[in-house]
Enzyme design. Structure first.
Site, PDB file in Angstrom:
ATOM      1  N   HIS A   1       1.421   3.927   1.966  1.00 16.80           N
ATOM      2  CA  HIS A   1       1.983   4.689   3.088  1.00 16.80           C
ATOM      3  C   HIS A   1       3.507   4.779   2.989  1.00 16.80           C
ATOM      4  O   HIS A   1       4.167   3.844   2.519  1.00 16.80           O
ATOM      5  CB  HIS A   1       1.565   4.066   4.425  1.00 16.80           C
ATOM      6  CG  HIS A   1       0.126   4.344   4.759  1.00 16.80           C
ATOM      7  ND1 HIS A   1      -0.604   3.581   5.651  1.00 16.80           N
ATOM      8  CD2 HIS A   1      -0.714   5.314   4.312  1.00 16.80           C
ATOM      9  CE1 HIS A   1      -1.829   4.066   5.739  1.00 16.80           C
ATOM     10  NE2 HIS A   1      -1.922   5.116   4.936  1.00 16.80           N
TER      11      HIS A   1
ATOM     12  N   HIS B   1      -7.310  -0.966   5.771  1.00 12.67           N
ATOM     13  CA  HIS B   1      -6.305  -0.024   6.286  1.00 12.67           C
ATOM     14  C   HIS B   1      -6.196   1.155   5.312  1.00 12.67           C
ATOM     15  O   HIS B   1      -6.257   2.317   5.696  1.00 12.67           O
ATOM     16  CB  HIS B   1      -4.976  -0.768   6.422  1.00 12.67           C
ATOM     17  CG  HIS B   1      -3.818   0.072   6.859  1.00 12.67           C
ATOM     18  ND1 HIS B   1      -3.745   0.654   8.104  1.00 12.67           N
ATOM     19  CD2 HIS B   1      -2.671   0.416   6.223  1.00 12.67           C
ATOM     20  CE1 HIS B   1      -2.605   1.322   8.205  1.00 12.67           C
ATOM     21  NE2 HIS B   1      -1.937   1.202   7.081  1.00 12.67           N
TER      22      HIS B   1
ATOM     23  N   ASP C   1      -0.011  -3.962   6.249  1.00 12.30           N
ATOM     24  CA  ASP C   1      -0.627  -3.459   7.482  1.00 12.30           C
ATOM     25  C   ASP C   1      -2.085  -3.899   7.618  1.00 12.30           C
ATOM     26  O   ASP C   1      -2.886  -3.242   8.279  1.00 12.30           O
ATOM     27  CB  ASP C   1      -0.581  -1.924   7.524  1.00 12.30           C
ATOM     28  CG  ASP C   1       0.826  -1.389   7.749  1.00 12.30           C
ATOM     29  OD1 ASP C   1       1.755  -2.191   7.942  1.00 12.30           O
ATOM     30  OD2 ASP C   1       0.985  -0.150   7.725  1.00 12.30           O
TER      31      ASP C   1
ATOM     32  N   HIS D   1       0.847  -1.202   0.000  1.00 13.72           N
ATOM     33  CA  HIS D   1       0.000   0.000   0.000  1.00 13.72           C
ATOM     34  C   HIS D   1       0.876   1.241   0.000  1.00 13.72           C
ATOM     35  O   HIS D   1       2.094   1.149   0.083  1.00 13.72           O
ATOM     36  CB  HIS D   1      -0.994  -0.008   1.163  1.00 13.72           C
ATOM     37  CG  HIS D   1      -0.382   0.090   2.532  1.00 13.72           C
ATOM     38  ND1 HIS D   1       0.468  -0.868   3.041  1.00 13.72           N
ATOM     39  CD2 HIS D   1      -0.490   1.034   3.509  1.00 13.72           C
ATOM     40  CE1 HIS D   1       0.837  -0.522   4.271  1.00 13.72           C
ATOM     41  NE2 HIS D   1       0.272   0.630   4.579  1.00 13.72           N
TER      42      HIS D   1
ATOM     43  N   ASP E   1       5.990   4.555   4.963  1.00 13.79           N
ATOM     44  CA  ASP E   1       6.869   3.534   5.544  1.00 13.79           C
ATOM     45  C   ASP E   1       6.822   2.222   4.762  1.00 13.79           C
ATOM     46  O   ASP E   1       7.425   1.220   5.172  1.00 13.79           O
ATOM     47  CB  ASP E   1       6.532   3.305   7.030  1.00 13.79           C
ATOM     48  CG  ASP E   1       5.106   2.824   7.251  1.00 13.79           C
ATOM     49  OD1 ASP E   1       4.179   3.368   6.628  1.00 13.79           O
ATOM     50  OD2 ASP E   1       4.919   1.886   8.053  1.00 13.79           O
ATOM     51  N   HIS E   2       6.130   2.218   3.617  1.00 14.27           N
ATOM     52  CA  HIS E   2       6.086   1.027   2.750  1.00 14.27           C
ATOM     53  C   HIS E   2       6.621   1.287   1.351  1.00 14.27           C
ATOM     54  O   HIS E   2       7.008   0.351   0.660  1.00 14.27           O
ATOM     55  CB  HIS E   2       4.653   0.473   2.686  1.00 14.27           C
ATOM     56  CG  HIS E   2       4.166   0.036   4.039  1.00 14.27           C
ATOM     57  ND1 HIS E   2       4.159  -1.275   4.438  1.00 14.27           N
ATOM     58  CD2 HIS E   2       3.750   0.769   5.111  1.00 14.27           C
ATOM     59  CE1 HIS E   2       3.745  -1.339   5.693  1.00 14.27           C
ATOM     60  NE2 HIS E   2       3.486  -0.111   6.131  1.00 14.27           N
TER      61      HIS E   2
ATOM     62  N   HIS F   1       4.859  -4.795  10.637  1.00 16.42           N
ATOM     63  CA  HIS F   1       5.312  -4.097  11.848  1.00 16.42           C
ATOM     64  C   HIS F   1       5.451  -5.058  13.017  1.00 16.42           C
ATOM     65  O   HIS F   1       4.727  -6.050  13.110  1.00 16.42           O
ATOM     66  CB  HIS F   1       4.317  -3.002  12.265  1.00 16.42           C
ATOM     67  CG  HIS F   1       4.249  -1.848  11.324  1.00 16.42           C
ATOM     68  ND1 HIS F   1       5.043  -0.730  11.465  1.00 16.42           N
ATOM     69  CD2 HIS F   1       3.484  -1.645  10.220  1.00 16.42           C
ATOM     70  CE1 HIS F   1       4.760   0.132  10.487  1.00 16.42           C
ATOM     71  NE2 HIS F   1       3.824  -0.406   9.720  1.00 16.42           N
TER      72      HIS F   1
END
Ligand code: ZN
Ligand code: FE
Length: 264
Positions: free
Chosen positions: A65, A123, A142, A63, A67-68, A180
């Site tokens: 975000h 999410h 996530d 996805h 941090d991805h 995570h």
């Protein structure tokens, strides 16, 4: 025998990134086909690949975000790797460097790896999971965490429930790679919402022992999550007793449990 050969011929490496992300790098035995699931930190991933003497062939983004996908551009610039993402994120242009859109049910063949795409919105609306049936593994980003699930930034509880059900239907022994390390705090919530779950009490000891030694609690399994993850257990009498919702639907219970976790 076929399975055994495949099992012996691939490697999965987990690289801790940022504060609590995991990067996952998959390779065949000799590093010809190398895949990064998401790119939480380009420096950590680059260091790892350089030490191995590998290049990077593909990125599979779960996805959009940061941090991805944060490392997408730097890694693509260095190795020219080809980037897959969901159709929704592709069309909304929110995956840096994306080359190709995939959707639910698609089968991708990358070298010896056969990968099945699952749409798992909730999410975010463009969230996908990558299932490797021959290796018995799924990368869920996530969507699902050990003892938890992702926050609902874009989807509704009903949409998320559908996505979690899809994952839940995979074979019990499937290994789940979550993006995570949230397990310890998820555990505290799970114990509060489902006191009396004996499987959970047992898992508590395992999780705490691992975290004390600084070891990851990822991967987990479908079987383990079905027994202990409150977000897969809306049917549980123990959970329903805690929140006083014995006559509600599974989606209503999930909605309430997710709401309580948000403010836990
Ligand atoms: Zn996210
Ligand atoms: Fe994340």
């Amino acid at each position: 025998m076929q399975d055994k050969i495949l099992m012996d011929n691939f490697q999965i490496h987990m690289v801790p990134c940022l504060s609590d992300n995991y990067g996952f790098i998959l390779s065949d035995a000799d590093g010809r086909t190398v895949i990064s699931i998401d790119t939480p930190d380009e420096n950590v991933i680059m260091d790892f690949l350089e030490k191995k003497g590998w290049g990077l062939s593909y990125i599979l983004n779960t996805h959009h975000h940061h941090d991805h996908v944060g490392g997408n551009i730097a890694l693509k610039r260095k190795w020219g790797c080809y980037i897959f993402c969901s159709t929704y994120d592709f069309e909304n242009k929110r995956i840096p460097g994306a080359d190709e859109a995939v959707k639910d049910g698609d089968n991708i063949q990358l070298g010896d790896f056969r990968i099945k795409v699952l749409d798992v919105p909730g999410h975010t609306l463009g969230h996908v999971a990558y299932y490797f049936p021959d290796q018995n593994r799924i990368f869920v980003g996530d969507t699902l965490f050990a003892l938890g699930c992702g926050r609902l930034f874009e989807g509704t509880p009903a949409i998320m429930c559908q996505s979690l059900d899809k994952i839940k239907r995979l074979p019990d022994e499937t290994l789940i790679y979550c993006a995570h390390e949230y397990t310890k705090s998820n555990l505290e919530f799970a114990l509060e919402i489902e006191p009396g779950n004996e499987d959970l009490a047992c898992r508590r000891a395992h999780v705490l022992a691992k975290r004390e030694k600084g070891l990851p609690t990822v991967p987990t399994t479908i079987a383990e999550e079905k027994k202990t993850n409150p977000f897969l257990r809306s049917h549980s009498k123990l959970i329903r007793d805690t929140i006083g919702m014995n006559d509600s639907s599974n989606i209503e219970v999930f909605t309430e449990v997710r709401k309580r976790k948000d403010s836990f």
